[in-house]
Design a protein around this motif. Structure first.
Motif, PDB file in Angstrom:
ATOM      1  N   LEU A  47       0.830  -1.206   0.000  1.00 27.97           N
ATOM      2  CA  LEU A  47       0.000   0.000   0.000  1.00 27.97           C
ATOM      3  C   LEU A  47       0.860   1.250   0.000  1.00 27.97           C
ATOM      4  N   ILE A  48       1.934   1.231   0.774  1.00 23.89           N
ATOM      5  CA  ILE A  48       2.832   2.385   0.825  1.00 23.89           C
ATOM      6  C   ILE A  48       3.440   2.660  -0.549  1.00 23.89           C
ATOM      7  N   GLN A  49       3.892   1.608  -1.217  1.00 31.33           N
ATOM      8  CA  GLN A  49       4.500   1.785  -2.535  1.00 31.33           C
ATOM      9  C   GLN A  49       3.480   2.285  -3.556  1.00 31.33           C
ATOM     10  N   ASN A  54       1.255   6.732  -6.752  1.00 37.37           N
ATOM     11  CA  ASN A  54       0.122   7.574  -7.134  1.00 37.37           C
ATOM     12  C   ASN A  54       0.424   9.055  -6.945  1.00 37.37           C
ATOM     13  N   ILE A  55       1.141   9.375  -5.884  1.00 38.91           N
ATOM     14  CA  ILE A  55       1.397  10.778  -5.555  1.00 38.91           C
ATOM     15  C   ILE A  55       2.161  11.488  -6.672  1.00 38.91           C
ATOM     16  N   LEU A  72      -0.557   8.345   3.182  1.00 38.09           N
ATOM     17  CA  LEU A  72       0.808   7.824   3.235  1.00 38.09           C
ATOM     18  C   LEU A  72       1.460   8.154   4.578  1.00 38.09           C
ATOM     19  N   LYS A  73       1.224   9.351   5.080  1.00 40.94           N
ATOM     20  CA  LYS A  73       1.789   9.748   6.369  1.00 40.94           C
ATOM     21  C   LYS A  73       1.332   8.797   7.481  1.00 40.94           C
ATOM     22  N   VAL A  74       0.056   8.408   7.427  1.00 41.76           N
ATOM     23  CA  VAL A  74      -0.479   7.469   8.419  1.00 41.76           C
ATOM     24  C   VAL A  74       0.172   6.101   8.256  1.00 41.76           C
ATOM     25  N   GLN A  75       0.292   5.644   7.009  1.00 37.94           N
ATOM     26  CA  GLN A  75       0.861   4.319   6.749  1.00 37.94           C
ATOM     27  C   GLN A  75       2.337   4.243   7.146  1.00 37.94           C
ATOM     28  N   LEU A  76       3.026   5.378   7.081  1.00 37.09           N
ATOM     29  CA  LEU A  76       4.446   5.414   7.455  1.00 37.09           C
ATOM     30  C   LEU A  76       4.650   5.537   8.962  1.00 37.09           C
ATOM     31  N   GLY A  77       3.556   5.628   9.729  1.00 35.39           N
ATOM     32  CA  GLY A  77       3.683   5.744  11.182  1.00 35.39           C
ATOM     33  C   GLY A  77       3.629   7.166  11.683  1.00 35.39           C
ATOM     34  N   ASP A  78       3.031   8.065  10.894  1.00 36.29           N
ATOM     35  CA  ASP A  78       2.851   9.466  11.272  1.00 36.29           C
ATOM     36  C   ASP A  78       4.171  10.191  11.553  1.00 36.29           C
ATOM     37  N   PRO A  79       5.112  10.137  10.604  1.00 32.38           N
ATOM     38  CA  PRO A  79       6.359  10.887  10.776  1.00 32.38           C
ATOM     39  C   PRO A  79       6.134  12.360  10.471  1.00 32.38           C
ATOM     40  N   PRO A  80       7.124  13.226  10.699  1.00 32.58           N
ATOM     41  CA  PRO A  80       6.989  14.641  10.313  1.00 32.58           C
ATOM     42  C   PRO A  80       6.785  14.763   8.800  1.00 32.58           C
ATOM     43  N   TRP A  81       6.138  15.859   8.403  1.00 34.01           N
ATOM     44  CA  TRP A  81       5.877  16.054   6.975  1.00 34.01           C
ATOM     45  C   TRP A  81       7.173  16.120   6.171  1.00 34.01           C
ATOM     46  N   GLU A  82       8.230  16.614   6.790  1.00 37.32           N
ATOM     47  CA  GLU A  82       9.513  16.683   6.091  1.00 37.32           C
ATOM     48  C   GLU A  82       9.973  15.286   5.672  1.00 37.32           C
ATOM     49  N   ALA A  83       9.735  14.286   6.539  1.00 42.58           N
ATOM     50  CA  ALA A  83      10.116  12.910   6.219  1.00 42.58           C
ATOM     51  C   ALA A  83       9.252  12.348   5.097  1.00 42.58           C
ATOM     52  N   VAL A  84       7.971  12.730   5.082  1.00 41.06           N
ATOM     53  CA  VAL A  84       7.078  12.280   4.013  1.00 41.06           C
ATOM     54  C   VAL A  84       7.543  12.860   2.676  1.00 41.06           C
ATOM     55  N   GLU A  86      10.506  13.763   1.833  1.00 44.08           N
ATOM     56  CA  GLU A  86      11.754  13.102   1.430  1.00 44.08           C
ATOM     57  C   GLU A  86      11.473  11.707   0.888  1.00 44.08           C
ATOM     58  N   ALA A  87      10.539  10.984   1.515  1.00 47.37           N
ATOM     59  CA  ALA A  87      10.212   9.629   1.057  1.00 47.37           C
ATOM     60  C   ALA A  87       9.622   9.641  -0.340  1.00 47.37           C
ATOM     61  N   VAL A  88       8.804  10.640  -0.623  1.00 40.46           N
ATOM     62  CA  VAL A  88       8.143  10.729  -1.924  1.00 40.46           C
ATOM     63  C   VAL A  88       9.067  11.326  -2.980  1.00 40.46           C
ATOM     64  N   GLY A  89      10.011  12.159  -2.522  1.00 36.47           N
ATOM     65  CA  GLY A  89      10.934  12.793  -3.452  1.00 36.47           C
ATOM     66  C   GLY A  89      10.453  14.131  -3.971  1.00 36.47           C
TER      67      GLY A  89
END
Length: 211
Positions: A47-49, A54-55, A72-84, A86-89
């Motif tokens: 689901l995360i991938q 999709n994003i 996605l933020k919820v699925q990643l464990g609610d990290p800071p938006w900065e981490a989201v 970075e994960a998405v690019g």
């Protein structure tokens, strides 16, 4: 670069996990085969991938992209938006631009989804009074107002008191548009002329030797 697929036993087919855009592009190009890596992806990671894929899709509208980012933020464990981001690019500033579309009224979000209003045009509506948001939206959509002009109108609207009803909001928007289109020229009054007249009198007296 190979795409990533997983085997779905119930349907007896391979499902794209990562690289959907490359797969779609290959279809448009008429390719019948492309390189792929088969992986056994856990459902949670799957689901995360898919969300991350999709994003960054070009055909996904900004409002739905924002919703995907929140999920996605919820699925990643609610990290800071900065981490989201970075994960998405994507850049942090770009992420918050997307998230801001969810703060707009539902009608305006629907306009963005349908393409009647671009995301860039919608930024002019941010932080406006709700009545002014709708009134200015109508002008932008019907009058093909550019994002830059919409921003100028919104900036001027913020300097006025909030309207009391929809009619007042529409009237205020039209008034501001007229003011921007036909800026008033400062008139020269007697008060404005007095300092220059006094200076001329002093120079005249100095020339005559009276001062």
């Amino acid at each position: 670069q190979p795409i990533v697929v997983r085997y779905d036993e119930p349907s007896d087919r391979y499902v794209v996990v990562h690289g959907e855009r490359r797969w779609r592009a290959s279809q448009l190009a008429g390719l019948t085969e492309i390189p792929a890596i088969v992986r056994d992806v856990p459902s949670g990671r799957r689901l995360i991938q898919q969300l991350m894929e999709n994003i960054v899709r070009d055909d996904l509208n900004p409002v739905d992209r924002s919703a995907a980012l929140r999920l996605l933020k919820v699925q990643l464990g609610d990290p800071p938006w900065e981490a989201v981001a970075e994960a998405v690019g994507i850049k942090r500033s770009r992420l918050f631009q997307l998230l801001s579309t969810e703060k707009l009224p539902d009608d305006i979000q629907d306009d963005i989804r349908s393409g009647r209003l671009s995301e860039k045009q919608s930024r002019a509506l941010q932080n406006l009074d709700p009545l002014l948001q709708i009134a200015l939206r109508d002008v932008i959509v019907s009058g093909h107002v550019t994002a830059e002009r919409g921003t100028s109108i919104a900036r001027e609207l913020r300097s006025h008191p909030a309207p009391t009803d929809e009619t007042a909001a529409r009237a205020l928007v039209q008034t501001v548009i007229q003011q921007i289109a036909n800026p008033a020229r400062p008139s020269t009054t007697a008060t404005d002329q007095r300092p220059a007249q006094e200076l001329l009198a002093l120079l005249t007296q100095a020339a005559k030797g009276d001062s």
